[in-house]
Structure formats: structure tokens, C-alpha cells
Design an enzyme around this catalytic site. Structure first.
Site, mmCIF file in Angstrom:
data_model
loop_
_atom_site.group_PDB
_atom_site.id
_atom_site.type_symbol
_atom_site.label_atom_id
_atom_site.label_comp_id
_atom_site.label_asym_id
_atom_site.label_seq_id
_atom_site.Cartn_x
_atom_site.Cartn_y
_atom_site.Cartn_z
ATOM 1 N N GLU A 177 -3.206 -4.017 -22.928
ATOM 2 C CA GLU A 177 -4.568 -4.484 -24.533
ATOM 3 C C GLU A 177 -4.496 -5.446 -24.333
ATOM 4 O O GLU A 177 -5.698 -5.983 -24.747
ATOM 5 C CB GLU A 177 -3.294 -4.235 -25.467
ATOM 6 C CG GLU A 177 -2.870 -2.458 -26.062
ATOM 7 C CD GLU A 177 -1.935 -1.742 -24.934
ATOM 8 O OE1 GLU A 177 -1.510 -2.816 -24.642
ATOM 9 O OE2 GLU A 177 -2.051 -0.734 -24.826
ATOM 10 N N HIS A 231 3.428 5.496 -33.988
ATOM 11 C CA HIS A 231 1.719 6.165 -33.885
ATOM 12 C C HIS A 231 1.286 6.099 -35.428
ATOM 13 O O HIS A 231 1.006 7.331 -35.537
ATOM 14 C CB HIS A 231 2.333 7.492 -33.457
ATOM 15 C CG HIS A 231 2.495 7.594 -31.952
ATOM 16 N ND1 HIS A 231 3.937 7.154 -31.068
ATOM 17 C CD2 HIS A 231 1.774 6.972 -30.341
ATOM 18 C CE1 HIS A 231 4.053 7.018 -30.229
ATOM 19 N NE2 HIS A 231 2.592 6.777 -29.516
#
Lengths: 431, 375
Positions: B121, B191
Site C-alpha cells: 500500500e 474488513h
């Protein structure tokens, strides 16, 4: 068609017959490894790969410490004026570095990096051959003096306003400029403190150049300490997988502030990491301007032609303190520093080389020293006389436009200064 | 209005639990080979679909029924077709993305414009900054908002400060970062997160969260066109759940403008993303059960947020050194966003007016009221 075929797949058991049948179907082709993750042969002996740190990647050099070309085939055959420009650019940062610490405490730059770093010389990265220079983009944390005229160098040191950069907001030595007047061929993207955060960004810029068919490369500088950051890993890996025309230029000067390389890594420096990422890599003598030049020129040519990254590790030594906030005698010996300063210095080596060619002599040296010191001091004095940018620039450029909440804050400060201005050094700032 | 109204005495039938708790207790392991999975509706609040109007103007042109992920694809498609510099990249975007948001784009526009990156990322955001520094349009995807934190340094120290620190000589204004956001019923810790408050403290970036397909496309196109780095959070629970008519052609919904979905006189309810649909139900309940008139506002842009729309009920006094936005909104965000491991993340900013003070003595009451309702 066995009875198990009627079952849902997750309930089918691997019966011995089934396994056997599969084995009989093996062909000789399948004796070669079929793993998607690597291209390699099998080996039937247990053997760990050993790093080679005793005799590491060799250090490329063109001239010896006396400035003599070692292998004539490697002489870049630079014209006199080009070498001269290297020589006359290089002492500038040294002069600046020499002036800054001595002037601290007189309201002069509060902070600076007082040392010279090897960098690919000016003619190379601009593709300068006496014709129109082609633009390049460099990402660096430190100023690259050969490429930066004095104006952008001096102003950040003093946080003064300049026509091309109306608000110097960063701490000293953090340059951003587009060459002379902000429109020159060289674009040092703005320096940043968190190192080496510019590294993946440099890769992104190189990718955009590639899509543009711009025939441009990006060069990104970082130290051996910064190479320990996650961003370095990200940048190397992205550059290789996305096939970007970029030069990673690592200055390995032996220390990250007080941390010696033995506490920074245990492999063969930074150059040895390149091949692990699939990157063409080389190690050069960072105090040999011609070696740095050759490696950079060839890497740049190939990076653009082949759209692939190159890694150059320039071995050098940090002669100065890490910064004006650091006293390096706390962690290393003065003798060690003196060896590099007196015996193996990039500027004196190039000077030897030029004297050997009859391009330089004591007289020129004297007059150049005098001239460059004069230039630097003049620039400093000019910068000191300039006003600092208007306080309103504290609020501009946070966003492209100014959001209403920032406008309100700006107005609040203006109101505050109308009431309590005498408590602030307003006379030093532009209106 | 009884001032002693307690949330515990609130009528039970308003809880929409699927399956009802009794079913959970009485379902015994079945002798069948598969473990029973009764249909489970994670989001029992029917998404509110707007009439086809934007800024009180009816939308013209051809529309198509789209769910939220399709409206994202439509926005990206519009961008790639009109802006030859635009590129889309991130983990697994090439085959269409793990949420199908980039399906078909690589085939249509080429592998140099829609491509996978290594799984990293900080690299994705750093790379996007670099693309944007050259002036090209960079649309980066972070696979889940939960995994944006490795890029926090690149966002906060680099992207947000690029223009400011270089005196506008350089900028990364053409960067947009998209990320699936919010709870999804079974997302667990990584999530489900809603990290907007972390970014609300960071001057220099914009943070935008849509509530529906129509909003998503218009806001995403505005983010991509905006001359500042933007983070666009997509409520993943609505990817398939929310469906409405969306214009096929590009259109824009302005950033930093909240939207009043329902006028009200007693209390102002503010939310964004999925939660907008929850507070609309709450407003209806409050009207029916308590006779309370709620104003319902979708904030849409978290930073810089629409202070005028939200603060008109109750003026706020600013007096601090931190950036204005961090000083007012963010402490509220940080203090009233309870993280519920069941996957319900509820953030609601309440400003009270004097007539309601006796009943809803503070925002915590309403928070409890609503959280209890949706758990």
C-alpha cells in the site's frame, strides 16, 4: 466414471487408485519444476545460499586518487569546458557549507546539511551537449548544488520569498525549484523530511514519463540509511515490475546520523539488493566524478531505451557532521574523518585530474576560491536583507483553492494582528 | 414529551433482526453434510434511492439501472475515455477487482492504463503521487480501507503537503485514492473499518463518502477532477445492495456540500455513507413515536466539511490552534464512533436545539438509541 464423481467435489476422497493413476500420467516434462513463482531447476542436495559479504560487488572507478585515468577505454573524453563546469560547480556547496556553520548564531540559517554529496554532474543528467538541454526530474532529499542556482539555495536557508517561490515554508536546505527562475530544465521535486518517501513517487513519475514517450528518465537519490525504509522496498519492486525508466542513486556514506552501516544492514551494501528485485545494479567510487558520470550516463541511456530501472550505489564518506544539529565526534574519530578530507576527496581528485591535463593551475584555483566565496557571501547577504513572505502565505496552497474554514482562519489572524501586531515581528515580513 | 424516556423501554418490534434471535437458538446441527447457512441480511435498512435529481435539478440524459460498484465502474470508464493521461492501479484491479469495480476497463483501455501493482500500500500511494506530480491523472485503489494505514505516511506527510511545502511549484492534485469502506456484516476487524476520522485531522486532502450509486458516480468524478488529492471511501455493503437509475454520461456532485435529505425543526441528524439510511429510519421513528421533527443531513464530504449546513442549528465557537476542521468535527468523530466488533460502526453527529434538550439531553442518548436499534 466412478461413483465418487456423483459426489460434490469437496467430498471426493483421494483414493489410492486415484493417486496411482495420476502418477502414471507423469511425463518427463513434469520432472522440470512447474512452479509459477520461479524459473529454476530442481536440486537433490540440501544447500542454503550464502551471502557474499567478504568480497562484495566491486567498486567501479575511472581515476585514481591522483586524478590519473586508470583505464583509457573508460575515459569519458569530456570537453575542457564540461570538466571545468564540474569543478567550478562543486566547490560552491563546499563554500556554502563552510559559511553556514560559521555564521550560525548571528541570525543566519538555523539549520543546514553542511556537507558535499556525490551527485551525477550537471552535463550528464540534462543531456547537455552544448545544445538544448532535455528535461529530467530528480527526487532528492538534499539540494543538488550543481543543478541549483544560488537563488533557490539561499532562500530556503533563510525562508525568504523569491519570485519563483512565493513562500518558503520548509526548513532550510529543503529545495524545490525548476532551475533558474523556476522554469529551467531541471526539476528537483520538493525535498521532504520523511526519507525516502520520494522513492515510490519517483517511480510513479517515471511510469508517467514512459506512457508519455517522453524519452526522459527520473533520478532518485537517497542514503544507505533511508534504504532501510519500507518505501525503498516498495520503490525498487514497483520500478521493476512496472518497467520504469528510473535511476536509483544511493549515496552510501557510511553513517546515518550516528548509526554505522554495520547496524544498518548485514548484506553486501545496497547494490547487492538490486538483483534481488531484478534491477541492473552497479557500485561506483562516489569520490570519482568521472566514474559517477560514466555510470549515470550509461544507466540513463539504457533506462530510457529499455524502460527498466537501474541502481547505482556511490560509495563515499560523510566528511561533515550529519547536520548543524549534530556533533559527529561523539561517535567517530577525527582521524577517520581527516583521512577522507585530506586523502580522498572528490574535489581534490578532480583538481588533480585537471591540473594533469593542463586545464587548471594554482592561479585559477586562488581566483576561483575568492570568486566563489564572494558569490556565496553576496547571496547570503542579499537573502538576509530580503523580507520573509507575507504571513498570509501560511494559509495558501494547503489546497489548490482556499476552503472557507481556512479563509476564516486567515481572517482571524489578520484581525488578531490588527489588535496585537506589536507582539509579532511583522517588520521582517512582507505586507 | 416524557423526559424519562429510556432506550431500554423502546418497543422491540422495530428491531429488524434476520434471522430473529429465536431461530439462532433453536437451529440444531443438521444431519446433512453441509452446515446450515440461513439467508442473512447484513444490512436491514433499505437504501434510500433518490428521485433522479441533483442539486434540485432533474438529471437529463440516458440513465441505466446500476448498483454501487457498477456506478463506480461507469465513473472510471468516463474518466479513462475522456482523459488520456488517466491510469488505474492497485492490487488485483486488472481482472476487474475483488469487488468488480474495474471490470472490463483493462480490455477497453489497455494494460498500461489499468494494471496490477505489487502488494504494497505505501508503494501504491507513493507511486500514485509520482504519477500525479507529472500532471497525469492517478486513480489508486486500496483494497480495503482497513489496509490504508501502511500508506498513512505517504498520504499525510507527502500527498497532503506536496503543494504547500513546495510553494505550489509541485502538486499531486490529480491523485484520487479509492477504498471500500465500512461494515459488511461479517468483515471482522480488518474488513469493516471506517478510518475517515484519522484523515479528518489532515489538512491538504479531501475525504469523500457517498451514500448511493447516483451519489457515488457524481462524487467520484468530482474527486478525480478536483485539483487536490482525494480519498474516496465506498461503502462496500452497498456495492450490490443499493440500486438506482444512474446517468450513463459524466456528471458532477460538488464536494464540501452536505445535502439536506429531510427538513426538520427539532433536531439535526448528520451521517454519511451507509449510516444515512439508518438515520432516515430513525427520523421516521422519532416522528412516529416521539413526535420529534428531525432534519436529516448527508455530510458526503468529511474534509473539508460543509460547516454551514451542519452548524446552522447550533453555532460553534472556535478557539484553538489546531486546524479548524480538526478542532470541531474530528473530536466528535473520534469520540462518538464506537467500534462494534459485530461489524456495526456507527457515527452520528447531533446538534440539538433548545426545544429538544429535555428529551434528548445529549447526543449520546441518540447514539445509544440508534446503536441499540441497529445491533
Amino acid at each position: 466414471m466412478s461413483e465418487s464423481d456423483a459426489l460434490p467435489p469437496h467430498l471426493v476422497l483421494s483414493s489410492p487408485q486415484r493417486v496411482l493413476r495420476q502418477q502414471q500420467e507423469f511425463t518427463s516434462l513434469e520432472e522440470k519444476p512447474q512452479f509459477p513463482g520461479a524459473s529454476a531447476d530442481f536440486v537433490d542436495k540440501l544447500d542454503f545460499i550464502q551471502p557474499n559479504v567478504i568480497s562484495g560487488i566491486p567498486i567501479y572507478r575511472v581515476m585514481d586518487r591522483q586524478g590519473q585515468i586508470i583505464n583509457p577505454d573508460e575515459d569519458p573524453q569530456l570537453a575542457q569546458e564540461q570538466v571545468l563546469s564540474l569543478q567550478t560547480h562543486d566547490p560552491l556547496p563546499q563554500t556554502i557549507a563552510g559559511s553556514v556553520p560559521s555564521t550560525r548564531g548571528k541570525g543566519r540559517p538555523p539549520w543546514c546539511f553542511p556537507h558535499v554529496e556525490p551527485a551525477p554532474p550537471w552535463p550528464e543528467m540534462t543531456g547537455y551537449r552544448g545544445r538544448q538541454p532535455e528535461p529530467s526530474l530528480q527526487f532528492t532529499r538534499l539540494p543538488q548544488p550543481p543543478w541549483c542556482p544560488l537563488i533557490p539555495i539561499r532562500s530556503p536557508c533563510y525562508s525568504r520569498a523569491e519570485p519563483h517561490n512565493r513562500a518558503q515554508r520548509q526548513s532550510p536546505a529543503h529545495l524545490a525549484g525548476r532551475g533558474e527562475g523556476g522554469s529551467g530544465p531541471i526539476s528537483p521535486a520538493p525535498c521532504t523530511n520523511p526519507s525516502p518517501a520520494t522513492l515510490p513517487a519517483a517511480v510513479g513519475a517515471a511510469y508517467a514519463f514512459k506512457r508519455d514517450n517522453a524519452s526522459r528518465a527520473v533520478i532518485c537519490y537517497f542514503g544507505e540509511g533511508a534504504a532501510s525504509e519500507g518505501d525503498a522496498h516498495a520503490g525498487f519492486n514497483f520500478a521493476a515490475t512496472l518497467e520504469c525508466p528510473i535511476l536509483f542513486f544511493c549515496r552510501n556514506n557510511g553513517y546515518a546520523i550516528s548509526t554505522p552501516t554495520s547496524e544498518q544492514y548485514r548484506g553486501d551494501g545496497i547494490a547487492a539488493r538490486g538483483p534481488g528485485y531484478g534491477i541492473m545494479s552497479i557500485r561506483v567510487d562516489g569520490n570519482d566524478v568521472l566514474a559517477v558520470y560514466n555510470a549515470t550516463r550509461e544507466a540513463r541511456r539504457r533506462a530510457i531505451a529499455e524502460n527498466q530501472p537501474f541502481l547505482i550505489e556511490a560509495m563515499t564518506y560523510r566528511i561533515g557532521h550529519h547536520s548543524t544539529s549534530d556533533d559527529s565526534s561523539a561517535y567517530r574519530s577525527v582521524d577517520e574523518v581527516n583521512y577522507w578530507d585530506k586523502q580522498d576527496h572528490p574535489i581534490s581528485r578532480l583538481r588533480h585530474h585537471m591540473v594533469g591535463r593542463g586545464w587548471w593551475d594554482e592561479e585559477q584555483e586562488k581566483s576561483w576560491r575568492k570568486k566563489s566565496r564572494k558569490r556565496v557571501m553576496e547571496a547570503f547577504e542579499q537573502a538576509e536583507r530580503k523580507l520573509k513572505p507575507s504571513p498570509q502565505h501560511l494559509f495558501s496552497d494547503v489546497y489548490c483553492e482556499m476552503p472557507s474554514h481556512l479563509q476564516k482562519q486567515q481572517e482571524a489572524l489578520a484581525r488578531h494582528l490588527r489588535l496585537y501586531g506589536e507582539h509579532y515581528p511583522l517588520e521582517h515580513f512582507e505586507k | 414529551m416524557p423526559g424519562s424516556c429510556s432506550p431500554l423501554r423502546f418497543p422491540y418490534p422495530l428491531l429488524h433482526l434476520h434471522p430473529p434471535p429465536s431461530a439462532l437458538f433453536h437451529s440444531l446441527p443438521s444431519p446433512l453434510l453441509h452446515f446450515p447457512h440461513p439467508p442473512f441480511h447484513h444490512f436491514p435498512h433499505p437504501p434510500y434511492t433518490a428521485p433522479l435529481r441533483l442539486n434540485n435539478v432533474s438529471v437529463a440524459g440516458q440513465t441505466q439501472k446500476m448498483n454501487l460498484f457498477q456506478s463506480i465502474t461507469s465513473a472510471l470508464d468516463n474518466t479513462l475515455s475522456r482523459d488520456p493521461t488517466a491510469v488505474i492501479f492497485g492490487e488485483d484491479v486488472a481482472f476487474g477487482g475483488v469487488f468488480r469495480c474495474t471490470v472490463g476497463l483493462r480490455d477497453k483501455y489497455g494494460k498500461d492504463r489499468v494494471f496490477n501493482t505489487p502488494l504494497c500500500e505505501q508503494g501504491i500511494v507513493g507511486f500514485g503521487i509520482g504519477v500525479a506530480v507529472t500532471g497525469a491523472t492517478a486513480i489508486a485503489e486500496i483494497q480495503f480501507a482497513d489496509y490504508i494505514f501502511p500508506a498513512f505516511d505517504q498520504i499525510v506527510n507527502e500527498a497532503a503537503k506536496y503543494r504547500y511545502r513546495s510553494g505550489d511549484l509541485f502538486n499531486c492534485g490529480s491523485l484520487t485514492i479509492r477504498a471500500p469502506w465500512g461494515c459488511v456484516g461479517h468483515g471482522g476487524l480488518y474488513h469493516s473499518q471506517s478510518p475517515e476520522a484519522f484523515f479528518a485531522h489532515c489538512p491538504g486532502i479531501k475525504v469523500v463518502i457517498p451514500r448511493s450509486p447516483l451519489q457515488a458516480k457524481g462524487l467520484l468524478l468530482s474527486c478525480i477532477e478536483d485539483k487536490n488529492p482525494c480519498i474516496f471511501f465506498e461503502p462496500k455493503i452497498l456495492y450490490r445492495a443499493a440500486v438506482e437509475q444512474v446517468p450513463v454520461e459524466p456528471y458532477y456532485i460538488p464536494l464540501s456540500q452536505a445535502e439536506v435529505l429531510q427538513e426538520g425543526s427539532d433536531v439535526t441528524l448528520v451521517a454519511w455513507g451507509t449510516q444515512v439510511h439508518v438515520i432516515r429510519e430513525v427520523a421516521t421513528m422519532a416522528q412516529e413515536k416521539l413526535g420529534v421533527s428531525c432534519e436529516v443531513i448527508d455530510l458526503k464530504t468529511i474534509l473539508p466539511w460543509d460547516t454551514e449546513a451542519v452548524c446552522k442549528v447550533n453555532r460553534m465557537l472556535e478557539n484553538h490552534f489546531s486546524p479548524h476542521v480538526s478542532g470541531s468535527l474530528s473530536p466528535l468523530l473520534a469520540s462518538i464512533g464506537p467500534w462494534n466488533l459485530v461489524g456495526i460502526i456507527f457515527v452520528c453527529v447531533i446538534f440539538l436545539c433548545h426545544s429538544m434538550v429535555t428529551v434528548l439531553s445529549n447526543y449520546r442518548w441518540v447514539k445509544t438509541f440508534v446503536t441499540w436499534l441497529i445491533c
